[in-house]
Write an enzyme that holds these catalytic residues in place. Structure first.
Site, PDB file in Angstrom:
ATOM      1  N   ASP A  80       0.817  -1.207   0.000  1.00 13.41           N
ATOM      2  CA  ASP A  80       0.000   0.000   0.000  1.00 13.41           C
ATOM      3  C   ASP A  80       0.851   1.258   0.000  1.00 13.41           C
ATOM      4  O   ASP A  80       2.045   1.228   0.320  1.00 13.41           O
ATOM      5  CB  ASP A  80      -0.932   0.007   1.210  1.00 13.41           C
ATOM      6  CG  ASP A  80      -0.186   0.096   2.541  1.00 13.41           C
ATOM      7  OD1 ASP A  80       0.808  -0.630   2.703  1.00 13.41           O
ATOM      8  OD2 ASP A  80      -0.598   0.881   3.421  1.00 13.41           O
ATOM      9  N   GLU A 175       0.235  -1.329   5.612  1.00 16.48           N
ATOM     10  CA  GLU A 175       1.295  -0.928   6.533  1.00 16.48           C
ATOM     11  C   GLU A 175       1.206   0.547   6.853  1.00 16.48           C
ATOM     12  O   GLU A 175       1.474   0.967   7.986  1.00 16.48           O
ATOM     13  CB  GLU A 175       2.667  -1.255   5.926  1.00 16.48           C
ATOM     14  CG  GLU A 175       3.845  -1.068   6.882  1.00 16.48           C
ATOM     15  CD  GLU A 175       4.459   0.342   6.863  1.00 16.48           C
ATOM     16  OE1 GLU A 175       5.323   0.630   7.698  1.00 16.48           O
ATOM     17  OE2 GLU A 175       4.044   1.152   5.987  1.00 16.48           O
TER      18      GLU A 175
END
Length: 417
Positions: A80, A175
């Site tokens: 991400d 994350e």
């Protein structure tokens, strides 16, 4: 190495921005678009045991090619990108043989990446830089780590003369919103230790990070006609401002560095009857971290005594300093350090002024230092990464695998030199 740049450019073209307000994992379905591509590519290069679970966690294995038993090690990166800045329609610019001068990212918006402000640029003169076009972030955090890890595995597959033990790799969602390790299956991963490929400039090697917590302060006021408000009105906006005034003024991100802790107010809104403050607490030292939380509680009690129980405080711990879990197995840091030195890279061992999946994973039983991926100025339009830094990261991964096979006994202990 041939596919490294193309691989990275393909990955950053896919929008994978995570969403801190989502309750699902992954927090955004678009992260699955990159996950599907990664799974396909892992099969193509010859990785084994390739899997993706319902939450988009990807794992794969490169079996060892030596007869002796050595520990299984791992490498982890996240898919991400930060919700702080757009990751949609990323259009990278490639600056070959960088001349050390200003780089115009976007002429129409007058957005310039300048070494006068970002002096790290000066160390990359003559190299190939990958930048944004000034309208999005780049996504080197952490698609560089993803590309580097896959490229390193491909290199080892293509060069069986390099001896190594079993290697596990994993790619995680979310994350950037602090959930990258929440649903990570450490037992399934099966590594004795791992490295997150999620650091910044070349040479970074980190095994310390902040202790972290979030805090939300809700102030409930009393609205009274301002002409008749004396000794009756409680203006929640003013109480919230008073709360902030009682925090140490210099202990904020813009005035701290190295191992300094801080309070960071990132949201403030209010009306007379209700005001809310959201902030984060960070400190490397566990004692200082606790003292920061106690200060918020003390301020809350002080204002409640002054204004009549109008302030509510909620603190939630987020992650802890992984140092206490890494130091007992410090040889995993020493191997990474030796890998860098053998490649002519000067290790930069310093605490992370932030968090990492490695922190949570270390407390889940998977000691996990952090290694550079090569990028700079993450989470914004000035983000860039030198291609040469990415190439060095690949070399470090390969060298760690090689050194582990040479230096580590079957019991997990490092051989004495």
């Amino acid at each position: 190495m041939d596919r490294l740049l193309d691989r990275f450019l393909e990955y950053v073209a896919i929008d994978t921005q995570s969403d801190p307000y989502s309750k699902t994992t992954p927090s955004t379905e678009k992260q699955r678009n990159l996950a599907k591509k990664i799974v396909m590519e892992l099969h193509q290069i010859g990785m084994q045991d390739v899997s993706i679970d319902a939450n988009a966690y990807i794992m794969a294995t490169l079996p060892g090619n030596i007869e002796k038993t050595v520990p299984t090690i791992g490498f982890i990166s996240h898919m991400d990108t930060s919700p702080d800045f757009s990751g949609k329609n990323v259009k990278p610019q490639i600056i070959e043989n960088y001349d050390g001068k200003d780089i115009v990212l976007n002429s129409s918006k007058n957005i310039v990446l300048s070494p006068k402000y970002f002096d790290d640029l000066e160390q990359y003169i003559g190299q190939t830089l990958i930048t944004t076009d000034g309208t999005t972030l780049l996504g080197a955090d952490d698609k560089a780590g993803v590309a580097e890890t896959i490229t390193a595995m491909e290199y080892l597959i293509q060069h069986p003369e390099i001896k190594h033990g079993p290697i596990r790799i994993a790619f995680t969602p979310d994350e950037e919103i602090g959930r990258g390790a929440h649903l990570f299956d450490v037992e399934k991963f099966g590594a004795e230790w791992a490295y997150t490929m999620d650091g910044s400039q070349v040479g970074e090697l980190e095994y310390e990070n902040f202790n972290a917590a979030s805090a939300k302060i809700i102030v409930s006021g009393k609205s009274v006609h301002p002409g008749y408000a004396k000794n009756k009105m409680v203006n929640a906006i003013n109480v919230a401002n008073e709360f902030l005034s009682l925090l140490p003024a210099r202990e904020v991100p813009e005035h701290t560095s190295d191992r300094d802790g801080f309070f960071h107010v990132h949201k403030l809104k209010g009306e007379i009857e209700n005001a809310q403050i959201e902030l984060i607490i960070r400190d490397h030292d566990a004692g200082h971290f606790q003292a920061r939380k106690e200060l918020l509680d003390d301020i809350t009690q002080k204002l409640n005594k002054k204004y009549g129980d109008c302030v509510a405080l909620k603190i939630e711990d987020q992650y802890r300093n992984m140092r206490e879990k890494v130091e007992p197995v410090f040889h995993i840091v020493e191997i990474a350090k030796e890998a860098m030195e053998s490649l002519g890279i000067e290790p930069i061992i310093k605490p992370i002024r932030g968090g990492t999946d490695g922190s949570q994973l270390s407390f889940m039983g998977l000691p996990c230092p952090n290694i550079f991926a090569g990028g700079h100025n993450f989470h914004g339009k000035y983000e860039y990464i030198p291609l040469e830094s990415m190439q060095k990261a690949v070399q470090v991964i390969v060298k760690i695998c090689e050194l582990t096979a040479i230096q580590i006994k079957s019991n997990g202990k490092r051989k004495k030199s």
